[in-house]
Design an enzyme around this catalytic site. Structure first.
Site, PDB file in Angstrom:
ATOM      1  N   HIS A   7       0.848  -1.187   0.000  1.00 40.93           N
ATOM      2  CA  HIS A   7       0.000   0.000   0.000  1.00 40.93           C
ATOM      3  C   HIS A   7       0.884   1.238   0.000  1.00 40.93           C
ATOM      4  O   HIS A   7       2.011   1.213   0.483  1.00 40.93           O
ATOM      5  CB  HIS A   7      -0.896   0.037   1.239  1.00 40.93           C
ATOM      6  CG  HIS A   7      -1.820  -1.138   1.351  1.00 40.93           C
ATOM      7  ND1 HIS A   7      -2.861  -1.339   0.490  1.00 40.93           N
ATOM      8  CD2 HIS A   7      -1.845  -2.170   2.215  1.00 40.93           C
ATOM      9  CE1 HIS A   7      -3.503  -2.437   0.820  1.00 40.93           C
ATOM     10  NE2 HIS A   7      -2.902  -2.975   1.870  1.00 40.93           N
ATOM     11  N   THR A   8       0.346   2.320  -0.527  1.00 37.76           N
ATOM     12  CA  THR A   8       1.067   3.583  -0.502  1.00 37.76           C
ATOM     13  C   THR A   8       1.236   4.031   0.943  1.00 37.76           C
ATOM     14  O   THR A   8       0.258   4.179   1.670  1.00 37.76           O
ATOM     15  CB  THR A   8       0.293   4.661  -1.279  1.00 37.76           C
ATOM     16  OG1 THR A   8       0.081   4.203  -2.605  1.00 37.76           O
ATOM     17  CG2 THR A   8       1.039   5.972  -1.304  1.00 37.76           C
ATOM     18  N   GLN A   9       2.467   4.223   1.340  1.00 37.84           N
ATOM     19  CA  GLN A   9       2.737   4.658   2.713  1.00 37.84           C
ATOM     20  C   GLN A   9       2.847   6.171   2.818  1.00 37.84           C
ATOM     21  O   GLN A   9       2.690   6.732   3.884  1.00 37.84           O
ATOM     22  CB  GLN A   9       4.022   4.004   3.231  1.00 37.84           C
ATOM     23  CG  GLN A   9       3.920   2.496   3.316  1.00 37.84           C
ATOM     24  CD  GLN A   9       2.811   2.036   4.245  1.00 37.84           C
ATOM     25  OE1 GLN A   9       2.738   2.466   5.385  1.00 37.84           O
ATOM     26  NE2 GLN A   9       1.920   1.210   3.744  1.00 37.84           N
ATOM     27  N   SER A  10       3.147   6.809   1.717  1.00 42.04           N
ATOM     28  CA  SER A  10       3.173   8.272   1.683  1.00 42.04           C
ATOM     29  C   SER A  10       2.977   8.713   0.234  1.00 42.04           C
ATOM     30  O   SER A  10       3.411   8.029  -0.689  1.00 42.04           O
ATOM     31  CB  SER A  10       4.488   8.812   2.241  1.00 42.04           C
ATOM     32  OG  SER A  10       5.566   8.379   1.450  1.00 42.04           O
ATOM     33  N   TRP A 114      -4.747   9.411   0.013  1.00 40.87           N
ATOM     34  CA  TRP A 114      -4.041  10.478   0.710  1.00 40.87           C
ATOM     35  C   TRP A 114      -4.517  11.850   0.210  1.00 40.87           C
ATOM     36  O   TRP A 114      -3.769  12.565  -0.455  1.00 40.87           O
ATOM     37  CB  TRP A 114      -2.541  10.320   0.517  1.00 40.87           C
ATOM     38  CG  TRP A 114      -2.006   9.121   1.206  1.00 40.87           C
ATOM     39  CD1 TRP A 114      -2.018   7.837   0.758  1.00 40.87           C
ATOM     40  CD2 TRP A 114      -1.405   9.079   2.497  1.00 40.87           C
ATOM     41  NE1 TRP A 114      -1.457   7.008   1.686  1.00 40.87           N
ATOM     42  CE2 TRP A 114      -1.075   7.729   2.757  1.00 40.87           C
ATOM     43  CE3 TRP A 114      -1.118  10.047   3.452  1.00 40.87           C
ATOM     44  CZ2 TRP A 114      -0.461   7.333   3.935  1.00 40.87           C
ATOM     45  CZ3 TRP A 114      -0.501   9.654   4.632  1.00 40.87           C
ATOM     46  CH2 TRP A 114      -0.184   8.317   4.864  1.00 40.87           C
TER      47      TRP A 114
END
Length: 181
Positions: A7-10, A114
């Site tokens: 998953h995209t962490q940032s 995000w």
């Protein structure tokens, strides 16, 4: 698949500052067009405000790719609504509520989008302005702003409204938005 699901962490490419305010008879929104790649000001013409339909507008701060993903989903949602041809349209309050559920759901799966979204439009005959962030936290307000520019713009917008003693007219709101941008 060969490995674990990632998953995209940032976020990678981001946009920050979005501004919105109710005025007498509507809502006005503005956003910068800068897309930053980390700390590099990489993209100078990123459009982060989307006209959903005749009554709803969406502005996004945060990850550009996540906004583009949701933009496609919302566009398809609007196409489906138009194909039904039942006289109903996606109103800003419904869009705001739907986004709240989507963002909360993705957060709960540890795969958040995000973004921070500002939803504006006309609900009935009244201006509507809502906020929702990547955790699914949502509220409505008369003035909203995101990002670092938002921290500087909110006092300008508040001062203009306090000076007037209520909602501004369209031209006054436009002038305030130009000051903020």
């Amino acid at each position: 698949s060969a490995g674990p699901k990632k998953h995209t962490q940032s976020p990678i490419t981001t946009g920050t500052s979005t501004f919105a305010m109710k005025f007498d008879g509507g809502v006005i929104m503005a956003a910068d067009t800068l897309g930053s790649y980390g700390s590099l000001a990489r993209y100078t013409n990123v459009q982060r405000i989307m006209k959903v339909n005749e009554t709803s507008v969406l502005a996004a701060g945060g990850d550009i790719a996540d906004f583009q993903f949701l933009q496609e989903v919302i566009t398809q949602k609007q196409i489906d609504e138009d194909c039904r041809d039942d006289g109903f349209t996606l109103k800003p309050k419904a869009l705001h509520s739907w986004l709240t559920r989507v963002l909360y759901n993705r957060r709960s799966k540890f795969d958040p989008l995000w973004n921070i979204f500002l939803v504006g439009g006309i609900e009935g005959d009244e201006p509507y302005l809502g906020y929702v962030n990547l955790q699914g936290t949502a509220f409505t307000e008369t003035l909203l702003a995101t990002g670092l520019g938002g921290e500087m713009a909110l006092p300008v917008m508040r001062r203009a409204m306090e000076k007037k003693g209520g909602l501004l007219n369209k031209e006054e709101a436009r002038e305030v938005m130009l000051q903020c941008i």
